[in-house]
Scaffold this motif. Structure first.
Motif, PDB file in Angstrom:
ATOM      1  N   THR A 138      22.422  46.121  74.501  1.00  0.00           N
ATOM      2  CA  THR A 138      23.896  45.344  75.120  1.00  0.00           C
ATOM      3  C   THR A 138      25.172  46.553  75.159  1.00  0.00           C
ATOM      4  O   THR A 138      25.292  46.407  76.469  1.00  0.00           O
ATOM      5  CB  THR A 138      23.945  44.225  73.751  1.00  0.00           C
ATOM      6  N   TYR A 139      25.107  47.539  74.412  1.00  0.00           N
ATOM      7  CA  TYR A 139      26.367  48.070  74.010  1.00  0.00           C
ATOM      8  C   TYR A 139      25.976  49.637  74.633  1.00  0.00           C
ATOM      9  O   TYR A 139      26.963  50.441  74.393  1.00  0.00           O
ATOM     10  CB  TYR A 139      26.900  47.896  72.578  1.00  0.00           C
ATOM     11  N   HIS A 150      18.692  48.185  63.784  1.00  0.00           N
ATOM     12  CA  HIS A 150      20.151  47.421  63.886  1.00  0.00           C
ATOM     13  C   HIS A 150      20.472  46.736  64.373  1.00  0.00           C
ATOM     14  O   HIS A 150      20.833  45.342  64.469  1.00  0.00           O
ATOM     15  CB  HIS A 150      20.941  49.273  63.975  1.00  0.00           C
ATOM     16  N   ALA A 151      19.572  47.015  65.890  1.00  0.00           N
ATOM     17  CA  ALA A 151      20.056  45.758  67.287  1.00  0.00           C
ATOM     18  C   ALA A 151      19.432  44.525  67.144  1.00  0.00           C
ATOM     19  O   ALA A 151      20.535  43.511  67.003  1.00  0.00           O
ATOM     20  CB  ALA A 151      19.727  45.957  68.258  1.00  0.00           C
ATOM     21  N   TRP A 152      18.741  44.619  66.516  1.00  0.00           N
ATOM     22  CA  TRP A 152      17.196  43.179  66.179  1.00  0.00           C
ATOM     23  C   TRP A 152      18.123  42.178  64.592  1.00  0.00           C
ATOM     24  O   TRP A 152      17.884  41.737  64.818  1.00  0.00           O
ATOM     25  CB  TRP A 152      15.973  43.738  66.121  1.00  0.00           C
ATOM     26  N   ALA A 153      18.688  43.894  63.666  1.00  0.00           N
ATOM     27  CA  ALA A 153      19.307  43.462  62.706  1.00  0.00           C
ATOM     28  C   ALA A 153      20.224  42.457  62.880  1.00  0.00           C
ATOM     29  O   ALA A 153      20.978  41.497  61.979  1.00  0.00           O
ATOM     30  CB  ALA A 153      19.049  43.858  61.863  1.00  0.00           C
ATOM     31  N   ALA A 154      21.254  43.255  63.724  1.00  0.00           N
ATOM     32  CA  ALA A 154      22.633  41.877  63.968  1.00  0.00           C
ATOM     33  C   ALA A 154      22.482  41.072  64.792  1.00  0.00           C
ATOM     34  O   ALA A 154      23.367  40.311  64.122  1.00  0.00           O
ATOM     35  CB  ALA A 154      23.123  43.136  65.050  1.00  0.00           C
ATOM     36  N   SER A 260      31.777  42.394  65.285  1.00  0.00           N
ATOM     37  CA  SER A 260      31.722  44.145  66.164  1.00  0.00           C
ATOM     38  C   SER A 260      31.559  44.382  67.454  1.00  0.00           C
ATOM     39  O   SER A 260      29.997  43.929  67.118  1.00  0.00           O
ATOM     40  CB  SER A 260      32.083  45.241  64.986  1.00  0.00           C
ATOM     41  N   ALA A 261      31.799  43.818  68.203  1.00  0.00           N
ATOM     42  CA  ALA A 261      31.049  44.244  69.716  1.00  0.00           C
ATOM     43  C   ALA A 261      31.473  45.439  70.085  1.00  0.00           C
ATOM     44  O   ALA A 261      31.631  45.655  70.864  1.00  0.00           O
ATOM     45  CB  ALA A 261      32.266  43.371  70.481  1.00  0.00           C
ATOM     46  N   ASN A 262      30.427  45.937  68.769  1.00  0.00           N
ATOM     47  CA  ASN A 262      29.382  47.852  69.521  1.00  0.00           C
ATOM     48  C   ASN A 262      28.103  47.247  69.026  1.00  0.00           C
ATOM     49  O   ASN A 262      27.897  46.345  67.838  1.00  0.00           O
ATOM     50  CB  ASN A 262      30.310  48.350  69.775  1.00  0.00           C
ATOM     51  N   ALA A 263      27.684  48.675  68.864  1.00  0.00           N
ATOM     52  CA  ALA A 263      26.499  48.922  68.035  1.00  0.00           C
ATOM     53  C   ALA A 263      26.723  49.261  66.895  1.00  0.00           C
ATOM     54  O   ALA A 263      27.587  49.809  65.936  1.00  0.00           O
ATOM     55  CB  ALA A 263      25.721  50.035  69.312  1.00  0.00           C
TER      56      ALA A 263
END
Length: 354
Positions: A138-139, A150-154, A260-263
């Protein structure tokens, strides 16, 4: 361009590999321990498409179970719904040239082509270790990344098994919470060496005052076992702690769901923060329902081979040949309960309670 025949930095590096008393092979000095690639199961997709899709249950038949008295009338119900999940296979590669005259002139114990392939495989494997943790489609800004842990956990931000420690020391209570809330179970904990050392200190040297004062002593859920090589393995709640060089210091308040709109980002400034993951392993198959985490890879020349290796016998404007090594992969997370994490941990002695 360095005149080395490709792959190597300079011709001097090539000459190092042809000394008459040289022992075959190259010793890896960029050692990376705890690579997720070595831990997670792999499953090959038996199709040539770009996507792998699976279903997660939204509502269950349990919701429609009704009570009835003797002689009562039964009614039909319906209401099952699913969430369709999708993983998009992503390609990473490494391509190198090999001068035609290098092996002809410098004959010795080292096979230059073999050296190149082995080092290319090692390079992609290490890169994959980083991607499995920190990639975020996404980012990333390119649309070429996979979604890592991290992306899946978010996606679980706000749930009890995605915990922000709030820039503080690890509270062991939060590890207990993860262990309970990950309803498919945990197979291992993945964490940086810095946090694992702090847990070791609690068990072996320092202790936690509130735990020492109890009849249980300073042990709690922390324990030790011996691995296959005879080394020490730390356990929490009877699950092994795997220390990883790929789990590095991170930037506070990044990659945390809607806040937070980031990785999740590696450390840049301020106080170094760290993450702990609880992971449920998947199975090495795409042919059955599976709540766990696994690495899916696409169709290759040979079934079961993770890497695609291609040869180019002749190159335009270059006297030599080339090889390209590529991997066509994605991280699959069957259930939302397969990944738990604790973020924004400082490198400090753990506490017993949250």
């Amino acid at each position: 361009m360095a005149l080395s025949g490709g792959h190597w930095s300079t011709l001097a590096e090539v000459l190092k590999a042809q000394m008459p008393t040289l022992i075959p092979g190259v010793v890896d000095e960029d050692v990376k321990r705890g690579n997720p690639v070595d831990i997670l199961p792999f499953a090959q997709a038996n199709h040539t498409g770009e996507y792998i899709q699976w279903l997660r249950e939204d509502t269950t038949a349990e919701d429609d179970v009704a009570d009835i008295g003797i002689g009562g009338a039964t009614v039909f119900t319906e209401g099952i719904t699913y969430s369709a999940k999708q993983a998009t296979l992503r390609i990473c590669y490494l391509q190198r040239k090999l001068d035609k005259y290098v092996p002809a002139i410098h004959q010795n114990v080292n096979n230059y082509e073999q050296m190149m392939v082995e080092e290319m495989m090692r390079g992609i494997t290490k890169k994959m270790g980083k991607k499995i943790i920190y990639d975020d489609y996404t980012y990333d800004g390119t649309g070429l990344s996979m979604d890592g842990l991290h992306a899946w956990a978010a996606l679980n931000w706000g749930e009890a098994w995605d915990i922000d420690e709030g820039e503080g020391a690890l509270a062991l209570e939060n590890m207990r919470i993860l262990s309970d809330e990950m309803k498919h179970g945990i197979d291992f904990w993945l964490m940086p060496f810095a946090i694992a050392r702090q847990i070791d200190r609690v068990y072996r040297e320092q202790g936690i005052a509130s735990m020492i004062s109890t009849t249980a002593g300073p042990l709690g859920l922390i324990g030790y076992a011996v691995n296959e090589a005879g080394g020490r393995t730390t356990l929490f709640d009877n699950k092994p702690i795997i220390r990883s060089d790929f789990m590095v210091a991170e930037q506070v308040n990044t990659g945390q769901g809607t806040t937070s709109a980031n990785a999740r980002q590696v450390y840049a400034s301020g106080t170094r923060q760290y993450t702990i993951f609880g992971i449920k392993l998947g199975v090495g198959s795409l042919a059955q329902e599976d709540p766990g985490v696994k690495v899916a890879f696409g169709k290759t020349e040979e079934d079961g081979e993770f890497f695609n290796l291609e040869y180019f016998d002749k190159l335009e404007n270059y006297i030599g040949k080339a090889m390209r090594l590529s991997a066509y992969t994605e991280l699959m997370v069957g259930s939302k309960f397969a990944i738990g994490r604790i973020t924004d941990l400082t490198n400090a002695a753990p506490t017993a309670a949250a």
